[in-house]
Design an enzyme around this catalytic site. Sequence first.
Site, PDB file in Angstrom:
ATOM      1  N   ASP A 172      80.677  -0.135 -20.183  1.00 18.62           N
ATOM      2  CA  ASP A 172      80.480   0.866 -21.231  1.00 18.62           C
ATOM      3  C   ASP A 172      79.540   1.963 -20.730  1.00 18.62           C
ATOM      4  O   ASP A 172      78.506   2.234 -21.340  1.00 18.62           O
ATOM      5  CB  ASP A 172      79.950   0.205 -22.508  1.00 18.62           C
ATOM      6  CG  ASP A 172      80.168   1.097 -23.743  1.00 18.62           C
ATOM      7  OD1 ASP A 172      80.912   2.097 -23.626  1.00 18.62           O
ATOM      8  OD2 ASP A 172      79.597   0.803 -24.802  1.00 18.62           O
ATOM      9  N   GLY A 215      72.415   1.132 -31.324  1.00 21.73           N
ATOM     10  CA  GLY A 215      73.385   0.989 -30.246  1.00 21.73           C
ATOM     11  C   GLY A 215      74.503   0.071 -30.660  1.00 21.73           C
ATOM     12  O   GLY A 215      74.546  -0.387 -31.799  1.00 21.73           O
ATOM     13  N   GLY A 216      75.379  -0.167 -29.753  1.00 21.25           N
ATOM     14  CA  GLY A 216      76.504  -1.033 -30.026  1.00 21.25           C
ATOM     15  C   GLY A 216      76.091  -2.474 -30.290  1.00 21.25           C
ATOM     16  O   GLY A 216      76.875  -3.273 -30.756  1.00 21.25           O
ATOM     17  N   LYS A 233      65.132  -4.308 -29.252  1.00 22.52           N
ATOM     18  CA  LYS A 233      66.496  -4.273 -29.782  1.00 22.52           C
ATOM     19  C   LYS A 233      66.735  -5.513 -30.625  1.00 22.52           C
ATOM     20  O   LYS A 233      66.603  -6.633 -30.149  1.00 22.52           O
ATOM     21  CB  LYS A 233      67.491  -4.220 -28.622  1.00 22.52           C
ATOM     22  CG  LYS A 233      68.926  -4.195 -29.084  1.00 22.52           C
ATOM     23  CD  LYS A 233      69.881  -4.062 -27.932  1.00 22.52           C
ATOM     24  CE  LYS A 233      69.884  -2.631 -27.404  1.00 22.52           C
ATOM     25  NZ  LYS A 233      70.897  -2.439 -26.362  1.00 22.52           N
ATOM     26  N   GLY A 257      67.005   4.138 -32.460  1.00 20.21           N
ATOM     27  CA  GLY A 257      68.428   4.417 -32.444  1.00 20.21           C
ATOM     28  C   GLY A 257      69.221   3.182 -32.767  1.00 20.21           C
ATOM     29  O   GLY A 257      68.667   2.100 -32.997  1.00 20.21           O
ATOM     30  N   VAL A 259      67.524  -0.348 -32.418  1.00 21.49           N
ATOM     31  CA  VAL A 259      66.422  -0.359 -31.465  1.00 21.49           C
ATOM     32  C   VAL A 259      65.181   0.247 -32.126  1.00 21.49           C
ATOM     33  O   VAL A 259      65.272   1.298 -32.770  1.00 21.49           O
ATOM     34  CB  VAL A 259      66.778   0.447 -30.207  1.00 21.49           C
ATOM     35  CG1 VAL A 259      65.663   0.344 -29.179  1.00 21.49           C
ATOM     36  CG2 VAL A 259      68.087  -0.041 -29.620  1.00 21.49           C
TER      37      VAL A 259
END
Length: 842
Positions: A653, A538-539, A557, A536, A543
């Site tokens: 977050d 992420g911010g 990550k 995925g 990852v």
Amino acid sequence: MSLCLTIFFAIIFFYCRPSYVSSQPYDYPTTNLSTSWINSVSANHSINFSDNSTVRAILLRGTFGPRYACGFYCNGNCETYLFAIFIVQTNSGGGIVMPSSGFPQVVWSANRENPVGINATLELTSEGDLVLRDADGTLAWSTNTSGMSVVGLNLTEMGNLVLFDAKNSTVWQSFDHPTDALVPGQILVSGQNLTASVSPTNWTQGGLFSLSMISNGLVASIQADPPQAYYVNLYNNVKQNQESSYARFQNGSIQLYINSTEPSDPDISISIPQATSAQYIKLGHDGHLRVLEWRTPWTEVVDIFTGHLGECNYPMVCGKYGICSNGQCSCPRSSSGAINFRQINDRQPDLGCSEAIHLTCNASGNHSFLNLEDVTYFNFKVDIRGTNLNSCQEACLKNCSCKAAIFQYGSNSSDGNCYMPSQIFSIMNNEKDKTHYNSSVSIKVQIASSVTSPSVETSPGSTTEGNNRFLGLVLGSTLGIFCVAVVIGLTYFTYWKKKKSVTVEEDYLDHVPGMPTRFSYEELVTATDNFSKKLGEGGFGTVFEGSLKDNTKIAVKCLDGMGHIKKSFLAEVESIGSIHHVNLVRLIGFSAEKSHRLLVYEYMSNGSLDRWIHNKTQVSALDWNCRRKIILDIAKGLSYLHEDCRQKIIHLDIKPQNILLDENYNAKLADFGLAKLIDRDQSQVVTVMRGTPGYLAPEWLSAVITEKVDVYSFGVVILEILCGRKIFEQSMLEEDRHLLSIFKRKAMEGQLLDLVDKCCEDMQSNGTRVVEMMQIAAWCLQSYYVNRPSMSMVVKVIEGVKHVAKDLDYNFTNPQYCMNNIQLVDSKDVTPLLPSVLSGPR
Ligand SMILES: *[C@@H]1O[C@H](CO)[C@@H](O)[C@H](O)[C@H]1NC(C)=O
Ligand SMILES: *[C@@H]1O[C@H](CO)[C@@H](O)[C@H](O)[C@H]1NC(C)=O
Ligand SMILES: *[C@@H]1O[C@H](CO)[C@@H](O)[C@H](O)[C@H]1NC(C)=O
Ligand SMILES: *[C@@H]1O[C@H](CO)[C@@H](O)[C@H](O)[C@H]1NC(C)=O
Ligand SMILES: *[C@@H]1O[C@H](CO)[C@@H](O)[C@H](O)[C@H]1NC(C)=O
Ligand SMILES: *[C@@H]1O[C@H](CO)[C@@H](O)[C@H](O)[C@H]1NC(C)=O
Ligand SMILES: *[C@@H]1O[C@H](CO)[C@@H](O)[C@H](O)[C@H]1NC(C)=O
Ligand SMILES: *[C@@H]1O[C@H](CO)[C@@H](O)[C@H](O)[C@H]1NC(C)=O
Ligand SMILES: *[C@@H]1O[C@H](CO)[C@@H](O)[C@H](O)[C@H]1NC(C)=O
Ligand SMILES: *[C@@H]1O[C@H](CO)[C@@H](O)[C@H](O)[C@H]1NC(C)=O
Ligand SMILES: *[C@@H]1O[C@H](CO)[C@@H](O)[C@H](O)[C@H]1NC(C)=O
Ligand SMILES: *[C@@H]1O[C@H](CO)[C@@H](O)[C@H](O)[C@H]1NC(C)=O
């Protein structure tokens, strides 16, 4: 009978033998004129104690027990001596004994400022003057009582040394000249004070602390110009000029007589434990006022101020500029990472902090502020009333002697009070008093003077963003050394960070103690099969799935290719590495080589929560118990971050994308990259708006950011989990797009059951319990952050130990307003409003 007596005395003698010094059978409490004593090794009544102190008694009153004596006293290397009154143990013959722990306790001394050496002489002259001279004849101290008809010297039962005349009236007494101690029966009259010594072995009264009896009460203060009080006990509504007020220390209390005199009741009574044996009060070199009692050995029975103050309220508890939080000391740090203060001694944080660049008056243009939020100061004197932080700082900049702008306010930050002390001692965490008032300390710091830029010569308040400029200024102070142009602008700022992050950071990381495994970049390339399986994005980067040599699955990550990586990376590594909790995703390791920054996490096989709740087919797989457990897990993880970590961590977050599920659907919080580490002692304002629209608490637009922003986001997540939909769904009808609007509407209509996820039968059949959980969500979503529960409270409510607050306000802050505002500034997920060190990789 006589045999008995013989045995009795034999026992006494035996018991006292090792330390039986006196050959005189009786005590010797008085003396006549024309007597002198020499401080010589061969003097009578001279005894060495095991704490390396020595006394040479001159007068001693009473037998058998803790008694007062006066004479020469030394401790440590015994190069210098005091003429002092001390408490010693005596036997029936008036001899001083030396129990293993009954060291002499000094309660008064004549010559703290002028200690004398061996062979010094104390003489009660034929004129009635009591004179202390050093061996070479220099005058060390005198009572100046020549010609005042003195006939003798008397050490009284109370421990008062008295020069008396033929009528037995007092000409001079030691009680009129208190040093750092009070004995029972002694009084401190208005105008008198106790002054602490520098240290237990340095008697110089250069000691910083004093306890003064003033016209309307007791005040303890630290030396400064003017003195700064840290303890006050005043009697209000008093007649003017109570010159005759006094404090009496007696068995069980310190009694203050201010508007009244004995035998009437005291106006103030400070109670202390009743004496079971000899007692005295001493103002310590650390500013504590302790009651000590002979309980074999001498024992501190009470610390009088600490009952009122707490351990952090002492001016020097953490040295100058030190910050005290739960008794721990640290140095002020600017949120920019600029080093303005250094610990004086790394091993002894309580020695305080020194300025990186010394503050000078003549270059006042080169001053800025290091602003610390939620800290307070032991003393507060209103220098400017009804002002705001900017004006307070401005006034401090203009006043050369002002070392900090201390600002306190209640509910309205533009109507606070400003204090501008000329000296800064220890600063403390404001946790305890936060409910009463808000407080910040802006420490004036010097900017490197070699480089002056126009932007530095500021007139605060001229812009609306005073604070941010100050932050910039603080940054500038260290930047100045590197960059020729001291810069406020973001360009240089970013440039510097980039530049520094390569060199400084890598060195630093090699020394991170107790860190997770450090992998080489190559190892992680292998582990992830050259980053082939993406999990995925992420911010903080992409990852990838991977597995270590032992087949442990990992999630890697990559933070590569990002500009100013340093801070967020360090924050992640430092914070996550040291945090272990079953509901927090564990950081297994990291890699930092050249421009590569990678974090290695435990692998969570069921992915992130959004995949489940935002997907109609998957979400139905989660039954009520599973969802309840997930909510509880998140609550526990957050509660740990907020309340149980060594350093408070605000996630900032919280959203389903950052909540991961393992193979058993245990939920764990991920992504602390956004987390703003907040030292408990030094919570700083977050200067950048963080997070994701929809999950952002309303106070992001205005007020102070606290951990309650996470509570708000958590409330949104609960709703999403229970309702099985996103907070905001573009595809829906206008009126149903925003979950909070519907939630409010249904709550008003009493139709919350309508909201329960319809995809799952189990959820429907547990409708009432789901609605109960929605009430927790509503509590978490309260517009005013103070009204939201703490996460530990949430855990208790879910577990059924506590109940949801009554009178919840379902009129949630208009979400549309919120959304509009954010879109106005930035359409992306994250909305940086200001340059900040927090900027993570985008
Ligand atoms: C002091 O003088 C008085 C009278 O002159 C005498 O009785 C007394 O014993 C003397 N005291 C001492 C301690 O020498
Ligand atoms: C010790 O005391 C005795 C008896 O009072 C006295 O004679 C002697 O001078 C004293 N010694 C010294 C060194 O003061
Ligand atoms: C006490 O200590 C001093 C040195 O501080 C030494 O000269 C003296 O002999 C000692 N006296 C006794 C009785 O131990
Ligand atoms: C007393 O002095 C000796 C020798 O200087 C030293 O070793 C010892 O630690 C001292 N004791 C105390 C209680 O200071
Ligand atoms: C103290 O006086 C004695 C006797 O007069 C002498 O022997 C000794 O050296 C002196 N000590 C010091 C330190 O002056
Ligand atoms: C005695 O007088 C001298 C000189 O006048 C002065 O320095 C000293 O402080 C006085 N001592 C006391 C105890 O008052
Ligand atoms: C010395 O003080 C005591 C009180 O402790 C008192 O009883 C006694 O009368 C005093 N002696 C003289 C000579 O003043
Ligand atoms: C002073 O006190 C002493 C001892 O307590 C006593 O013997 C004497 O009579 C007193 N003198 C006067 C004048 O009161
Ligand atoms: C304490 O008393 C001393 C002597 O009376 C005085 O010089 C000093 O200023 C006083 N300190 C305070 C803090 O009142
Ligand atoms: C005692 O403290 C004073 C004041 O801080 C200092 O000047 C002095 O050097 C100290 N003396 C010793 C023996 O450490
Ligand atoms: C102070 O004392 C006067 C008389 O002694 C009394 O009338 C007054 O009420 C007292 N004030 C307070 C505040 O106790
Ligand atoms: C203090 O007061 C208590 C209670 O009145 C009493 O038991 C105790 O002996 C007193 N202590 C002293 C040292 O007088």
